[in-house]
Design a protein around this motif. Structure first.
Motif, PDB file in Angstrom:
ATOM      1  N   TYR A 135      38.370  30.062  59.819  1.00 21.67           N
ATOM      2  CA  TYR A 135      39.093  31.331  59.752  1.00 21.67           C
ATOM      3  C   TYR A 135      40.238  31.171  58.752  1.00 21.67           C
ATOM      4  CZ  TYR A 135      37.020  32.399  64.353  1.00 21.67           C
ATOM      5  OH  TYR A 135      36.158  32.627  65.395  1.00 21.67           O
ATOM      6  N   PRO A 156      43.404  35.840  63.047  1.00 19.34           N
ATOM      7  CA  PRO A 156      42.468  35.060  62.245  1.00 19.34           C
ATOM      8  C   PRO A 156      41.366  35.947  61.663  1.00 19.34           C
ATOM      9  CG  PRO A 156      42.889  33.988  64.350  1.00 19.34           C
ATOM     10  CD  PRO A 156      43.472  35.367  64.441  1.00 19.34           C
ATOM     11  N   ASP A 197      26.283  32.107  59.732  1.00 21.50           N
ATOM     12  CA  ASP A 197      26.871  33.362  59.282  1.00 21.50           C
ATOM     13  C   ASP A 197      27.989  33.039  58.293  1.00 21.50           C
ATOM     14  OD1 ASP A 197      28.442  36.244  60.991  1.00 21.50           O
ATOM     15  OD2 ASP A 197      28.032  35.849  58.881  1.00 21.50           O
ATOM     16  N   SER A 252      29.144  35.529  56.225  1.00 23.70           N
ATOM     17  CA  SER A 252      29.474  36.867  55.725  1.00 23.70           C
ATOM     18  C   SER A 252      30.965  37.084  55.504  1.00 23.70           C
ATOM     19  CB  SER A 252      28.944  37.923  56.700  1.00 23.70           C
ATOM     20  OG  SER A 252      29.553  37.781  57.963  1.00 23.70           O
ATOM     21  N   HIS A 281      29.146  32.398  70.031  1.00 22.93           N
ATOM     22  CA  HIS A 281      30.311  33.254  70.211  1.00 22.93           C
ATOM     23  C   HIS A 281      30.635  33.538  71.672  1.00 22.93           C
ATOM     24  CE1 HIS A 281      29.933  33.515  66.025  1.00 22.93           C
ATOM     25  NE2 HIS A 281      29.398  34.707  65.886  1.00 22.93           N
ATOM     26  N   GLN A 297      37.453  38.138  74.290  1.00 19.97           N
ATOM     27  CA  GLN A 297      38.213  36.926  74.610  1.00 19.97           C
ATOM     28  C   GLN A 297      39.687  37.141  74.268  1.00 19.97           C
ATOM     29  OE1 GLN A 297      36.258  33.485  72.775  1.00 19.97           O
ATOM     30  NE2 GLN A 297      34.303  34.575  72.831  1.00 19.97           N
ATOM     31  N   VAL A 328      33.418  40.184  70.506  1.00 20.23           N
ATOM     32  CA  VAL A 328      32.144  39.633  70.042  1.00 20.23           C
ATOM     33  C   VAL A 328      31.104  40.737  70.092  1.00 20.23           C
ATOM     34  CG1 VAL A 328      30.336  37.934  70.471  1.00 20.23           C
ATOM     35  CG2 VAL A 328      32.742  37.322  70.813  1.00 20.23           C
ATOM     36  N   SER A 358      25.367  37.758  66.171  1.00 17.56           N
ATOM     37  CA  SER A 358      26.631  38.245  66.715  1.00 17.56           C
ATOM     38  C   SER A 358      27.777  37.957  65.758  1.00 17.56           C
ATOM     39  CB  SER A 358      26.907  37.640  68.080  1.00 17.56           C
ATOM     40  OG  SER A 358      26.985  36.237  67.993  1.00 17.56           O
ATOM     41  N   LYS A 359      28.816  38.769  65.893  1.00 15.57           N
ATOM     42  CA  LYS A 359      30.021  38.650  65.072  1.00 15.57           C
ATOM     43  C   LYS A 359      31.215  38.518  65.996  1.00 15.57           C
ATOM     44  CE  LYS A 359      28.044  39.832  61.079  1.00 15.57           C
ATOM     45  NZ  LYS A 359      27.944  38.885  59.952  1.00 15.57           N
ATOM     46  N   ILE A 360      32.230  37.804  65.539  1.00 13.89           N
ATOM     47  CA  ILE A 360      33.474  37.711  66.300  1.00 13.89           C
ATOM     48  C   ILE A 360      34.607  38.199  65.416  1.00 13.89           C
ATOM     49  CG2 ILE A 360      33.770  35.250  65.683  1.00 13.89           C
ATOM     50  CD1 ILE A 360      35.084  34.975  68.534  1.00 13.89           C
ATOM     51  N   PHE A 366      38.830  39.119  65.382  1.00 17.17           N
ATOM     52  CA  PHE A 366      40.143  39.051  66.016  1.00 17.17           C
ATOM     53  C   PHE A 366      40.985  40.256  65.620  1.00 17.17           C
ATOM     54  CE2 PHE A 366      40.758  34.886  68.032  1.00 17.17           C
ATOM     55  CZ  PHE A 366      39.608  34.227  67.633  1.00 17.17           C
TER      56      PHE A 366
END
Lengths: 114, 113
Positions: free
Chosen positions: A35, A43, A56, A58, A99, B33, B92, B99-101, B103
């Motif tokens: 990050y 982040p 990933d 991206s 995740h 989260q 998420v 999947s993507k996370i 913040f």
């Protein structure tokens, strides 16, 4: 056991130079994340590894950024032709899965491009 | 644009009071989260709540999730000076390798002695 470690803790470089940032994840953690965090912000996701492969990428902002994890443990984030806008704290995290598992963060590398 | 946005951006309360922070998001999530970050340090995981859960507790922390309102709240009871930190929610999206996370930008919490 040891947590996630990152080296160096601080890096000052001149615009246009190449830098490498290293992350040592917790032993046995298959997932590794990079990050970037700017002051006052959360982040920003860059790249996620599951084992040796980038699952990933991206979030990498452009082709100057590249990351590797050749043996599925240590990872290196590489930035070519650094720009002043690359200045930020680069955080690494690892987890036992993807995740849906808690991430353990390192202390970060503060990169300053002058 | 950010998927998860915390509010307030900053919160200052007296030691012993309860602190409530909120996180709103835009699309369906797999899980959400909460993390804490002390100044100049890495993030520390606090609680993970899945999309089919409504409430979780951990010590003085209580997290709720309302998927109909696309929001979550983090409550810290009986606050202490050591709770001074920034708090981030991470959403998420999606499942498995797709999947993507993401913040949010965080809530800066200050506990006055």
């Amino acid at each position: 056991g040891a947590g996630v470690s990152q080296t160096p803790s601080n890096k000052v470089t001149e615009k246009g130079k190449y830098v490498e940032l290293r992350c040592d994840p917790i032993s046995g953690h298959t997932a590794l994340y990079w990050y970037r965090q700017s002051l006052g912000q959360g982040p920003e996701f860059l790249i996620y590894f599951q084992g040796t492969g980038a699952a990933d990428d991206s979030g990498l902002p452009n082709d100057r950024f590249f990351a590797v994890r050749p043996e599925g443990s240590v990872s290196t984030l590489k930035i070519q032709r650094t720009e002043r806008g690359d200045s930020a704290v680069y955080l690494c995290a690892s987890s036992t899965g993807g995740h849906s598992y808690e991430q353990y963060f390192g202390p970060g590398t503060r990169l300053t491009v002058t | 644009s950010q998927q998860g946005e915390e509010d307030p951006q900053a919160l200052s309360i007296q030691e012993g009071e309860n602190a409530t922070m909120n996180c709103s998001y835009k699309t369906s999530i797999n899980n959400l989260q909460w993390y804490r970050q002390n100044s100049g340090r890495g993030l520390v995981h606090l609680i993970l709540i899945r999309s089919n859960e409504r409430e979780k507790h951990s010590g003085r922390l209580r997290v709720t999730l309302d998927t109909s309102k696309k929001s979550s709240s983090l409550l810290i009871t009986a606050s202490r000076a050591a709770d001074t930190a920034s708090y981030f929610c991470a959403t998420v999206l999606g499942y498995s390798s797709a999947s993507k996370i993401i913040f949010g930008s965080g809530t800066r919490l200050s506990i006055r002695p």
